[in-house]
Design a protein around this motif. Structure first.
Motif, PDB file in Angstrom:
ATOM      1  N   GLN A   7      -5.837  12.813  -6.539  1.00  0.00           N
ATOM      2  CA  GLN A   7      -6.053  11.436  -6.962  1.00  0.00           C
ATOM      3  C   GLN A   7      -6.784  10.671  -5.868  1.00  0.00           C
ATOM      4  N   LEU A   8      -7.598   9.720  -6.297  1.00  0.00           N
ATOM      5  CA  LEU A   8      -8.223   8.768  -5.389  1.00  0.00           C
ATOM      6  C   LEU A   8      -7.763   7.378  -5.814  1.00  0.00           C
ATOM      7  N   LEU A   9      -7.355   6.567  -4.851  1.00  0.00           N
ATOM      8  CA  LEU A   9      -6.854   5.227  -5.130  1.00  0.00           C
ATOM      9  C   LEU A   9      -7.685   4.194  -4.384  1.00  0.00           C
ATOM     10  N   ILE A  10      -7.832   3.019  -4.979  1.00  0.00           N
ATOM     11  CA  ILE A  10      -8.405   1.860  -4.303  1.00  0.00           C
ATOM     12  C   ILE A  10      -7.327   0.792  -4.312  1.00  0.00           C
ATOM     13  N   MET A  28      -3.707  14.428  -1.729  1.00  0.00           N
ATOM     14  CA  MET A  28      -4.023  15.850  -1.796  1.00  0.00           C
ATOM     15  C   MET A  28      -2.987  16.605  -2.646  1.00  0.00           C
ATOM     16  N   ALA A  29      -3.322  17.838  -2.998  1.00  0.00           N
ATOM     17  CA  ALA A  29      -2.431  18.676  -3.803  1.00  0.00           C
ATOM     18  C   ALA A  29      -1.083  18.881  -3.118  1.00  0.00           C
ATOM     19  N   ASP A  30      -1.069  18.904  -1.774  1.00  0.00           N
ATOM     20  CA  ASP A  30       0.183  19.115  -1.050  1.00  0.00           C
ATOM     21  C   ASP A  30       0.933  17.806  -0.775  1.00  0.00           C
ATOM     22  N   GLY A  31       0.440  16.684  -1.321  1.00  0.00           N
ATOM     23  CA  GLY A  31       1.122  15.402  -1.169  1.00  0.00           C
ATOM     24  C   GLY A  31       0.651  14.569   0.008  1.00  0.00           C
ATOM     25  N   LYS A  32      -0.204  15.143   0.875  1.00  0.00           N
ATOM     26  CA  LYS A  32      -0.729  14.356   1.998  1.00  0.00           C
ATOM     27  C   LYS A  32      -1.563  13.197   1.442  1.00  0.00           C
ATOM     28  N   ALA A  33      -1.501  12.075   2.111  1.00  0.00           N
ATOM     29  CA  ALA A  33      -2.273  10.900   1.707  1.00  0.00           C
ATOM     30  C   ALA A  33      -3.183  10.493   2.863  1.00  0.00           C
ATOM     31  N   LEU A  34      -4.485  10.634   2.651  1.00  0.00           N
ATOM     32  CA  LEU A  34      -5.462  10.315   3.682  1.00  0.00           C
ATOM     33  C   LEU A  34      -6.201   9.045   3.290  1.00  0.00           C
ATOM     34  N   TYR A  35      -6.469   8.172   4.264  1.00  0.00           N
ATOM     35  CA  TYR A  35      -7.076   6.898   3.894  1.00  0.00           C
ATOM     36  C   TYR A  35      -8.201   6.470   4.829  1.00  0.00           C
ATOM     37  N   ALA A  36      -8.984   5.537   4.293  1.00  0.00           N
ATOM     38  CA  ALA A  36      -9.965   4.786   5.069  1.00  0.00           C
ATOM     39  C   ALA A  36      -9.745   3.336   4.685  1.00  0.00           C
ATOM     40  N   LYS A  37     -10.029   2.406   5.601  1.00  0.00           N
ATOM     41  CA  LYS A  37      -9.867   1.002   5.250  1.00  0.00           C
ATOM     42  C   LYS A  37     -11.038   0.185   5.736  1.00  0.00           C
ATOM     43  N   LYS A  38     -11.229  -0.963   5.080  1.00  0.00           N
ATOM     44  CA  LYS A  38     -12.330  -1.860   5.384  1.00  0.00           C
ATOM     45  C   LYS A  38     -11.857  -3.270   5.108  1.00  0.00           C
ATOM     46  N   GLU A  39     -12.206  -4.192   5.981  1.00  0.00           N
ATOM     47  CA  GLU A  39     -11.875  -5.589   5.734  1.00  0.00           C
ATOM     48  C   GLU A  39     -12.975  -6.214   4.881  1.00  0.00           C
ATOM     49  N   VAL A  40     -12.567  -6.912   3.822  1.00  0.00           N
ATOM     50  CA  VAL A  40     -13.503  -7.644   2.974  1.00  0.00           C
ATOM     51  C   VAL A  40     -13.113  -9.118   3.024  1.00  0.00           C
ATOM     52  N   VAL A  60       0.839  -1.200   0.000  1.00  0.00           N
ATOM     53  CA  VAL A  60       0.000   0.000   0.000  1.00  0.00           C
ATOM     54  C   VAL A  60       0.875   1.252   0.000  1.00  0.00           C
ATOM     55  N   GLN A  61       1.878   1.308   0.897  1.00  0.00           N
ATOM     56  CA  GLN A  61       2.728   2.496   0.994  1.00  0.00           C
ATOM     57  C   GLN A  61       3.510   2.735  -0.304  1.00  0.00           C
ATOM     58  N   ASP A  62       4.020   1.667  -0.946  1.00  0.00           N
ATOM     59  CA  ASP A  62       4.759   1.832  -2.200  1.00  0.00           C
ATOM     60  C   ASP A  62       3.858   2.367  -3.311  1.00  0.00           C
ATOM     61  N   ALA A  63       2.616   1.899  -3.364  1.00  0.00           N
ATOM     62  CA  ALA A  63       1.679   2.370  -4.385  1.00  0.00           C
ATOM     63  C   ALA A  63       1.334   3.839  -4.163  1.00  0.00           C
ATOM     64  N   VAL A  64       1.110   4.217  -2.905  1.00  0.00           N
ATOM     65  CA  VAL A  64       0.794   5.618  -2.587  1.00  0.00           C
ATOM     66  C   VAL A  64       1.978   6.511  -2.942  1.00  0.00           C
ATOM     67  N   LYS A  65       3.180   6.071  -2.597  1.00  0.00           N
ATOM     68  CA  LYS A  65       4.389   6.848  -2.906  1.00  0.00           C
ATOM     69  C   LYS A  65       4.556   7.017  -4.420  1.00  0.00           C
ATOM     70  N   ALA A  66       4.349   5.938  -5.183  1.00  0.00           N
ATOM     71  CA  ALA A  66       4.483   6.004  -6.642  1.00  0.00           C
ATOM     72  C   ALA A  66       3.432   6.915  -7.273  1.00  0.00           C
ATOM     73  N   ALA A  67       2.281   7.077  -6.591  1.00  0.00           N
ATOM     74  CA  ALA A  67       1.228   7.955  -7.092  1.00  0.00           C
ATOM     75  C   ALA A  67       1.429   9.401  -6.651  1.00  0.00           C
ATOM     76  N   GLY A  68       2.499   9.659  -5.884  1.00  0.00           N
ATOM     77  CA  GLY A  68       2.810  11.032  -5.498  1.00  0.00           C
ATOM     78  C   GLY A  68       2.429  11.400  -4.085  1.00  0.00           C
ATOM     79  N   GLY A  69       2.022  10.418  -3.276  1.00  0.00           N
ATOM     80  CA  GLY A  69       1.619  10.698  -1.903  1.00  0.00           C
ATOM     81  C   GLY A  69       2.732  10.435  -0.915  1.00  0.00           C
ATOM     82  N   GLY A  70       2.597  11.012   0.255  1.00  0.00           N
ATOM     83  CA  GLY A  70       3.557  10.795   1.335  1.00  0.00           C
ATOM     84  C   GLY A  70       3.048   9.707   2.274  1.00  0.00           C
ATOM     85  N   ALA A  71       3.415   9.824   3.535  1.00  0.00           N
ATOM     86  CA  ALA A  71       2.966   8.859   4.538  1.00  0.00           C
ATOM     87  C   ALA A  71       1.447   8.933   4.663  1.00  0.00           C
TER      88      ALA A  71
END
Length: 151
Positions: free
Chosen positions: A86-89, A130-142, A41-52
């Motif tokens: 960007q929004l990621l799943i 976000m535009a400033d690189g922040k990466a905000l998330y929600a998670k759900k178990e499926v 998850v963290q590698d994908a977010v980083k590659a998409a331009g997001g931080g922690a």
């Protein structure tokens, strides 16, 4: 109905056409191979331009608690935040975690849904970059009762 592979192939063709027409910024936006090849998850977010990544109540992930068939699991992501780029799943236990990447502007209702393959039960993440690189998330178990990745 188009397969994911066909869609990605068409995206690559469109990106190539845009690049050859002098629009390299659109070609880059069309397909992010590094993000889709990421294994975490963290590698994908980083590659998409997001931080922690940080959890946020302003990002919503939708999906079933139990998926009867892992081959077609309906998932959705939405947010009412402004300044989202960007929004990621992401499906944490898939071989490639990034399932979908949506480019967003404030002119677009940031509410998307898709279907994903899940080979096993997993946490599913919705991430807003976000535009400033922040990466905000929600998670759900499926929970998956019948595997979708060759199962």
């Amino acid at each position: 109905m188009q397969t994911r592979r066909e869609t990605l192939k068409q995206s690559a063709v469109v990106a190539g056409l845009l690049a050859s027409a002098g629009f390299p910024q659109f070609a880059q936006a069309a397909f992010n191979k590094t993000a889709f090849d990421a294994k975490t998850v963290q590698d994908a977010v980083k590659a998409a331009g997001g931080g922690a990544v940080a959890e946020s109540k302003d990002v919503t992930i939708t999906g079933p608690d139990i998926a009867e068939n892992g081959a077609v699991v309906p998932l959705g992501v939405s947010t009412s935040l402004s300044g989202v780029k960007q929004l990621l799943i992401l499906v944490e236990k898939n071989p490639s975690t990034l399932v979908a990447l949506f480019h967003v502007s404030d002119a677009v209702d940031a509410n998307f849904s898709t279907r994903a393959k899940m080979g096993q039960s997993s946490d599913v993440y919705a991430v807003a970059i976000m535009a400033d690189g922040k990466a905000l998330y929600a998670k759900k178990e499926v929970k998956v009762t019948l595997g979708g990745c060759g199962g």
